[in-house]
Design a protein around this motif. Structure first.
Motif, PDB file in Angstrom:
ATOM      1  N   LEU A 160       0.965  -1.197  -0.136  1.00 32.89           N
ATOM      2  CA  LEU A 160      -0.172  -0.064   0.041  1.00 32.89           C
ATOM      3  C   LEU A 160       0.856   1.385   0.188  1.00 32.89           C
ATOM      4  O   LEU A 160       1.767   1.375   0.812  1.00 32.89           O
ATOM      5  CB  LEU A 160      -0.747  -0.033   1.272  1.00 32.89           C
ATOM      6  N   LEU A 161       0.810   1.870  -1.058  1.00 32.88           N
ATOM      7  CA  LEU A 161       1.437   3.132  -1.214  1.00 32.88           C
ATOM      8  C   LEU A 161       1.071   4.271  -0.345  1.00 32.88           C
ATOM      9  O   LEU A 161      -0.071   4.703  -0.290  1.00 32.88           O
ATOM     10  CB  LEU A 161       1.663   3.638  -2.775  1.00 32.88           C
ATOM     11  N   VAL A 162       1.767   4.982   0.497  1.00 35.31           N
ATOM     12  CA  VAL A 162       1.487   5.960   1.382  1.00 35.31           C
ATOM     13  C   VAL A 162       2.123   7.320   1.368  1.00 35.31           C
ATOM     14  O   VAL A 162       1.869   8.344   1.766  1.00 35.31           O
ATOM     15  CB  VAL A 162       1.189   5.688   2.909  1.00 35.31           C
ATOM     16  N   TYR A 163       3.491   6.984   0.600  1.00 33.89           N
ATOM     17  CA  TYR A 163       4.113   8.201   0.472  1.00 33.89           C
ATOM     18  C   TYR A 163       5.053   8.110  -0.660  1.00 33.89           C
ATOM     19  O   TYR A 163       5.719   6.970  -1.097  1.00 33.89           O
ATOM     20  CB  TYR A 163       5.082   8.349   1.656  1.00 33.89           C
ATOM     21  N   PHE A 164       5.435   9.237  -1.570  1.00 35.13           N
ATOM     22  CA  PHE A 164       6.355   9.276  -2.647  1.00 35.13           C
ATOM     23  C   PHE A 164       6.966  10.545  -2.938  1.00 35.13           C
ATOM     24  O   PHE A 164       6.129  11.626  -2.664  1.00 35.13           O
ATOM     25  CB  PHE A 164       5.628   8.478  -3.768  1.00 35.13           C
ATOM     26  N   GLU A 165       8.084  10.577  -3.453  1.00 39.25           N
ATOM     27  CA  GLU A 165       8.713  12.001  -3.933  1.00 39.25           C
ATOM     28  C   GLU A 165       8.983  11.780  -5.398  1.00 39.25           C
ATOM     29  O   GLU A 165       9.530  10.483  -5.736  1.00 39.25           O
ATOM     30  CB  GLU A 165       9.933  12.294  -2.957  1.00 39.25           C
ATOM     31  N   ILE A 166       9.079  12.634  -6.054  1.00 34.27           N
ATOM     32  CA  ILE A 166       9.372  12.585  -7.483  1.00 34.27           C
ATOM     33  C   ILE A 166      10.712  13.400  -7.851  1.00 34.27           C
ATOM     34  O   ILE A 166      10.723  14.729  -7.300  1.00 34.27           O
ATOM     35  CB  ILE A 166       8.352  13.164  -8.508  1.00 34.27           C
ATOM     36  N   SER A 167      11.633  13.045  -8.690  1.00 32.14           N
ATOM     37  CA  SER A 167      12.828  13.867  -8.965  1.00 32.14           C
ATOM     38  C   SER A 167      13.157  13.726 -10.333  1.00 32.14           C
ATOM     39  O   SER A 167      12.863  12.435 -10.918  1.00 32.14           O
ATOM     40  CB  SER A 167      13.904  13.161  -7.973  1.00 32.14           C
ATOM     41  N   PRO A 168      13.713  14.445 -11.037  1.00 33.92           N
ATOM     42  CA  PRO A 168      13.979  14.460 -12.728  1.00 33.92           C
ATOM     43  C   PRO A 168      15.340  13.625 -12.792  1.00 33.92           C
ATOM     44  O   PRO A 168      15.519  13.208 -13.989  1.00 33.92           O
ATOM     45  CB  PRO A 168      14.267  15.743 -12.860  1.00 33.92           C
ATOM     46  N   ASN A 169      16.129  13.212 -11.596  1.00 37.64           N
ATOM     47  CA  ASN A 169      17.259  12.270 -11.867  1.00 37.64           C
ATOM     48  C   ASN A 169      17.216  11.406 -10.877  1.00 37.64           C
ATOM     49  O   ASN A 169      16.773  11.285  -9.763  1.00 37.64           O
ATOM     50  CB  ASN A 169      18.301  13.341 -11.991  1.00 37.64           C
ATOM     51  N   ALA A 170      18.113  10.252 -10.772  1.00 36.69           N
ATOM     52  CA  ALA A 170      18.150   9.268  -9.900  1.00 36.69           C
ATOM     53  C   ALA A 170      19.059   9.769  -8.758  1.00 36.69           C
ATOM     54  O   ALA A 170      18.799   8.838  -7.642  1.00 36.69           O
ATOM     55  CB  ALA A 170      18.877   7.927 -10.533  1.00 36.69           C
ATOM     56  N   THR A 171      19.767  10.457  -8.861  1.00 34.11           N
ATOM     57  CA  THR A 171      20.841  10.860  -7.877  1.00 34.11           C
ATOM     58  C   THR A 171      20.111  11.066  -6.323  1.00 34.11           C
ATOM     59  O   THR A 171      20.217  10.514  -5.220  1.00 34.11           O
ATOM     60  CB  THR A 171      21.703  12.113  -8.079  1.00 34.11           C
ATOM     61  N   GLN A 172      18.956  12.002  -6.419  1.00 34.44           N
ATOM     62  CA  GLN A 172      18.362  12.333  -5.099  1.00 34.44           C
ATOM     63  C   GLN A 172      17.285  11.365  -4.488  1.00 34.44           C
ATOM     64  O   GLN A 172      17.585  11.076  -3.595  1.00 34.44           O
ATOM     65  CB  GLN A 172      17.640  13.599  -5.458  1.00 34.44           C
ATOM     66  N   PRO A 173      16.718  10.348  -5.306  1.00 36.70           N
ATOM     67  CA  PRO A 173      15.884   9.444  -4.742  1.00 36.70           C
ATOM     68  C   PRO A 173      16.844   8.288  -4.153  1.00 36.70           C
ATOM     69  O   PRO A 173      16.355   7.906  -2.983  1.00 36.70           O
ATOM     70  CB  PRO A 173      15.021   8.992  -5.917  1.00 36.70           C
ATOM     71  N   ILE A 174      17.893   7.930  -4.785  1.00 41.11           N
ATOM     72  CA  ILE A 174      18.787   7.046  -4.299  1.00 41.11           C
ATOM     73  C   ILE A 174      19.287   7.746  -2.867  1.00 41.11           C
ATOM     74  O   ILE A 174      19.204   6.635  -1.754  1.00 41.11           O
ATOM     75  CB  ILE A 174      19.865   6.465  -5.236  1.00 41.11           C
TER      76      ILE A 174
END
Length: 99
Positions: A49-63
């Motif tokens: 069950l997805l309760v949170y997410f953040e979006i980024s234009p590149n992979a560096t920040q999410p990793i």
């Protein structure tokens, strides 16, 4: 292309899972169906069950964010979830309006 860091919970809200992906819809499907590596932890603990997410234009920040949040206490993760989704209702990406 967008990249995402996300948090899943199980139906009892007792287990949290943090992940990162470049295709959130596909990854959620993999978690819910227990496909591949996605099913190991999340399948065992029924975290789909997805309760949170953040979006980024590149992979560096999410990793980096995934690594950061995985080291947080549960209380700190709960605070983060509450900033986006205070009711902890599962997020449906098709109908999500941003909170």
């Amino acid at each position: 292309m967008s990249f995402y860091v996300y948090i899943l919970i199980n139906p009892a809200h007792t287990v949290l899972y943090t992940g990162v992906t470049n295709n959130l819809e596909r990854r959620l499907h993999e978690h819910s169906e227990g496909l591949g590596d996605a099913g190991k932890f999340t399948g065992r603990y029924q975290c789909n069950l997805l309760v949170y997410f953040e979006i980024s234009p590149n992979a560096t920040q999410p990793i980096a964010r995934e690594k950061q949040t995985k080291n947080w206490t549960r209380a700190k993760k709960e605070f983060l979830i509450n900033t986006l989704n205070p009711t902890w209702e599962p997020i449906d990406l098709q109908t999500w309006n941003g909170g």
